[in-house]
Structure formats: structure tokens, C-alpha cells
Design an enzyme around this catalytic site. Sequence first.
Site, mmCIF file in Angstrom:
data_model
loop_
_atom_site.group_PDB
_atom_site.id
_atom_site.type_symbol
_atom_site.label_atom_id
_atom_site.label_comp_id
_atom_site.label_asym_id
_atom_site.label_seq_id
_atom_site.Cartn_x
_atom_site.Cartn_y
_atom_site.Cartn_z
ATOM 1 N N GLY A 1 5.812 -103.674 33.709
ATOM 2 C CA GLY A 1 4.613 -103.781 34.544
ATOM 3 C C GLY A 1 4.980 -103.511 35.985
ATOM 4 N N CYS B 1 11.912 -104.717 30.951
ATOM 5 C CA CYS B 1 11.697 -104.727 32.404
ATOM 6 C C CYS B 1 10.909 -105.982 32.816
ATOM 7 C CB CYS B 1 11.012 -103.431 32.840
ATOM 8 S SG CYS B 1 11.103 -103.105 34.620
ATOM 9 N N TYR B 2 9.646 -105.850 33.213
ATOM 10 C CA TYR B 2 8.827 -107.010 33.569
ATOM 11 C C TYR B 2 8.782 -108.000 32.392
ATOM 12 C CZ TYR B 2 4.729 -109.644 35.239
ATOM 13 O OH TYR B 2 3.861 -110.637 35.655
ATOM 14 N N HIS C 1 14.423 -99.085 30.565
ATOM 15 C CA HIS C 1 13.337 -98.622 29.695
ATOM 16 C C HIS C 1 13.901 -97.773 28.554
ATOM 17 C CE1 HIS C 1 9.840 -99.923 32.101
ATOM 18 N NE2 HIS C 1 10.675 -99.799 33.109
ATOM 19 N N GLU D 1 12.387 -96.727 26.048
ATOM 20 C CA GLU D 1 11.356 -95.872 25.473
ATOM 21 C C GLU D 1 11.276 -94.493 26.105
ATOM 22 O OE1 GLU D 1 9.111 -98.417 28.584
ATOM 23 O OE2 GLU D 1 10.941 -98.500 27.384
ATOM 24 N N GLY E 1 -11.442 -75.973 16.233
ATOM 25 C CA GLY E 1 -10.257 -75.158 16.018
ATOM 26 C C GLY E 1 -9.022 -75.797 16.607
ATOM 27 N N GLY E 2 -9.200 -76.888 17.368
ATOM 28 C CA GLY E 2 -8.071 -77.630 17.914
ATOM 29 C C GLY E 2 -7.388 -78.451 16.834
ATOM 30 N N VAL E 3 -6.258 -79.026 17.173
ATOM 31 C CA VAL E 3 -5.443 -79.737 16.180
ATOM 32 C C VAL E 3 -6.202 -80.921 15.585
ATOM 33 C CG1 VAL E 3 -3.330 -81.081 15.828
ATOM 34 C CG2 VAL E 3 -3.272 -79.028 17.257
ATOM 35 N N ASP E 4 -6.792 -81.763 16.434
ATOM 36 C CA ASP E 4 -7.391 -83.013 15.945
ATOM 37 C C ASP E 4 -8.564 -82.752 15.007
ATOM 38 O OD1 ASP E 4 -5.542 -84.266 17.588
ATOM 39 O OD2 ASP E 4 -6.933 -84.451 19.255
ATOM 40 N N SER E 5 -9.515 -81.912 15.434
ATOM 41 C CA SER E 5 -10.679 -81.658 14.574
ATOM 42 C C SER E 5 -10.274 -80.899 13.314
ATOM 43 C CB SER E 5 -11.770 -80.897 15.330
ATOM 44 O OG SER E 5 -11.390 -79.569 15.611
ATOM 45 N N SER E 6 -9.249 -80.051 13.406
ATOM 46 C CA SER E 6 -8.788 -79.304 12.234
ATOM 47 C C SER E 6 -8.190 -80.244 11.189
ATOM 48 C CB SER E 6 -7.744 -78.257 12.644
ATOM 49 O OG SER E 6 -8.325 -77.279 13.484
ATOM 50 N N LYS F 1 -0.573 -88.001 18.793
ATOM 51 C CA LYS F 1 -0.694 -86.566 18.559
ATOM 52 C C LYS F 1 0.427 -86.029 17.671
ATOM 53 C CE LYS F 1 -3.097 -83.765 20.464
ATOM 54 N NZ LYS F 1 -4.382 -83.140 20.091
#
Length: 519
Positions: free
Chosen positions: A59, A86-87, A175, A177, A230-235, A375
Site C-alpha cells: 500500500g 511490503c505494507y 515485491h 509479484e 472479433g477481439g479475444v474476450d468476445s471470441s 487476460k
Amino acid sequence: MTDSLHAEKILILDYGSQYTQLIARRVREANVYCEIHPYDMSSADIRAFAPKGVILSGGHQSVYDHNAPELNETAMQLGAPVLGICYGMQLLCRHDGGTVAPADRREYGRAQIQAEQPTPLFEGFLDSGETTVWMSHGDHVEIPPAGFIINASTPNAPVAAFSNLERRHYGVQFHPEVNHTENGERLVRNFVLDICGCHGLWTSGGFIDYAVESIRQQVGQDRVILGLSGGVDSSVVAALAHRAIGDQLTCVFVDNGLLRLNEGDQVMQTFAENMGVKVIRVDAEEIFLSKLAGVSDPEKKRKIIGHTFIEIFDAEAHKIDGARWLAQGTIYPDVIESAGAKTKTATNIKSHHNVGGLPEEMNLKLLEPLRELFKDEVRQVGLELGLPRKMIMRHPFPGPGLGVRILGEVKKEYADLLRLADDIYLEELYASGHYDRISQAFAVFLPVKSVGVMGDGRSYDYVVALRAVETKDFMTATWYPMPYELLAHISSRIINEVKGINRVTYDITSKPPGTIEWE
């Protein structure tokens, strides 16, 4: 429905770190399900969630600040392992009886940590010697709580990591991550698998089985409509829903005239011809361009494109009898950002690229099968569903399409020129092997003309800029060091093959200070 996929969960309590989503992605990479929730998550919700382990994020505040976020006592009472970052480490230190104090100097950026006394959390990450980590702190642990082992140190942070094996409390000042920390994913993996005892049940194959069964149970015999871009998510949603309910799904593909070269035909070929999905294609180029005429402001363009899409989609949806559900490509970062907006912790830089806000009078129930996925997980699911790799792994494309890659007013002439230039650019990146090394690449149309010499004559034509960046999280990005020979070849092809463009530039701005997209 048996749900072994979510049987083992990690709870990430968010204290406002810019890296919190990266923690979740690291946990998911270990094939363990996790969710991000605010640090003051209610006691009832925490107990209902029943996590196998808890991670406290970093944080931006000091634990001494007035109204600084406090440690969630319910999370501490579960008896599950706790990792403070960290925090989060500093909160854990104070909770268990240690002391946190301001450091002599702020430590920000790469640092070398020295191994002290090892414990299982650090196996394969920091067994001995030194390793590079990413620090971002002004305070540090001065005196660790009784019973804690010091695992690592730096000259500026004498307690850079600690552990209490009996309580199963762990803390790291750095960190793990972020990509700047060497092998940080190993530390996260050690925590969720070895210390929390998770078994790696979260897999893309398991998710597909779970999602297909969930869609069937939710939808029953109802009809579902989906706005296919035609994008990844809707496809991926289209492929997933089609596997679950077949002809009960109807996709509406609104071609707004702001897509890449031949993209509309490619969408129809992939879904309608090869997969047998019902797709209604709406040619709406004239409608979109007429509404955008004379508009130069990026936010106004976004809103016009979004509202026009909604109007057209709504009209088509009303033609589909029996539709009860609207399928959307909402993914987990969208869910997190929406929650952040509700708590007023998010800053609006520009309108979100996803089109939202469909009219309430449509009276459709939402079907969002990807809302638990990041994603990279969506892409893996798409590949397992058999979608073309080139479609699934391609670079992000904004919802408003070329509307925000044409600076200023959008005209058909500009869109046609940009489509051709962009296609040459991407074709050469694929051919040279650079496409997969780049996180996002595209051409931008600049509505200015420059003098040139074409053959023996003078030309006065338009300019395009090429953009290419490297990034892991799209929160920060560096410009891609394109080989000069490749840039020269791409520039030569665009100028020679696209009549109306006589100058090509290359954008070497990183994010920050710039954004990845120009508008």
C-alpha cells in the site's frame, strides 16, 4: 454441480498497491484460484470465502498515518497461513508485537537482498547468497516480533523478510509479484502450494468443463445474444457459449468501419463458416462515420462510438425472438476496476475501451462466463477451445478501433490509409519474428501533411507513426528497440505501397509519461 475448481482458494486483501493484480496473477500461475477483496472485507464474507491462505498486499501509506488501513482481524483469526507484502508485512509485524520505523532513506527500485536464515518459503528463491528484488518502501521492520526468524536483509532494511513457522506468518519487504524480482513467482508458488497446502486445481481445461456446465444450468432452453467484436474476450465467450448451448446462441457482429484490414471477413470465416456459430453481420460504416464527422476530441469520439454501437446492437437484438440472456466478455480486471470505482479509489485516465451500458429496457439477464479470468487465462482457454492462435495471441485492439488511432477527426479516407499501413507493419513484424516479442504494435494516422519527393515530383501527403511497446502488465511499458533495418524496410513498403502517405515516424515514448495508445 461439483465444483472442485474453486475448492482451494487464496484471499488477497488489497491495501491499495498498484501491484495487487500482479499478486493474483502469480497465484493463478501456480494453478490456484484466488480473489482480490478490499482490506475491510466483512467478517461474514471472509468466513464464507474460507481461504486456504491469506495474502496482504502492499500500500502507499505508512502504518503510522492517520486513518491508515488496519489489519483485518477476522482474516488473522482463521488460522490460515498469512503472507504480508511490503505494507502488509509491516501490518503483520505490528500485529504480532514487532516494531516498524521510518527507514534512513526511501528504498525504491532494484535492490540486492542477502540470505540470512532460510525457511521453506524461500526454497529455490533465496537459498543462500544474494538475489535481486524490487523494493518500494519508506518504512521498514525495525524489530521483528518475538518468535520470528529473519530470512533476508539489505543494508537499508535489516529485516527484508521474516517467518514464524508456528503461527505460519510470513512477511517480505520487497515485491515478489513484479517481474523485476528475480524468480519471484517461485516464492508465491512456495506459499500457496507448500505452505497453504493447495494442489493446483485451477486449470484451463477444468475451467472449460465448469463454465460449459454453468452456462447450461443458467440458460436452460433460453436464447442468448452476444456482441461479437472479433477481439479475444468476445471470441472466447462465443466459442465457450457455442460449445455449451449450440444454436441457442446468436452473435451480432457490428462492422463499424473502424476495424483492421479484412477483419470483418476474418471474423465471419472463423465463427460462421468454420465453427457454425450463428452470426448476424451489420454493415454500419456509414452510420458511424456520419456521427463522427467533425468530432476531434478523443473522449467524445469514444462516447459516440460506444453509444452508436449500443443503438445498433439494441435494434438487432430486438429482432431475435426469445432472447433472455446477454453474453459479455467481462474479465476479472474489469470486475476489480468496477469495485475500485465504487470505492472511489480509481483515477479516470480515459474511458474504458470496453463498450458497456446497454439499455435497461432490453431486459436481458447477464451471462459473463469469463469474469473470473485474467487476460492470459482467457487466451489459454481460447487456445484449448480450438480458436486460431493468430486470433487469440494477437495484440490488444481498442474497443473504438481505429477511431482512437486516427488523431482528430475520423474520415473514411484516413481509415482506409491507416488500415493499409497498419497491415503492412504487422505483416512485416510477423515475417521477421518480432511480433511475439512485442506486447502491442500498431500504426497511428496523423492528420498532417508533409512535403516529400516521389520519383521526380513533389508530393504533399499524410504521415503515419509506428508504435511498439514491451510490457508485462500494461501499467508501465517501454518502447520496443526495433532494428533499424526492419524499420527502414517497413517505412519503404508503406510509402511505396500506400498512395497518400509519404512519411513514416517511430514513437520512442515509454509509459509513463505517455500512454500506449495515442488517444
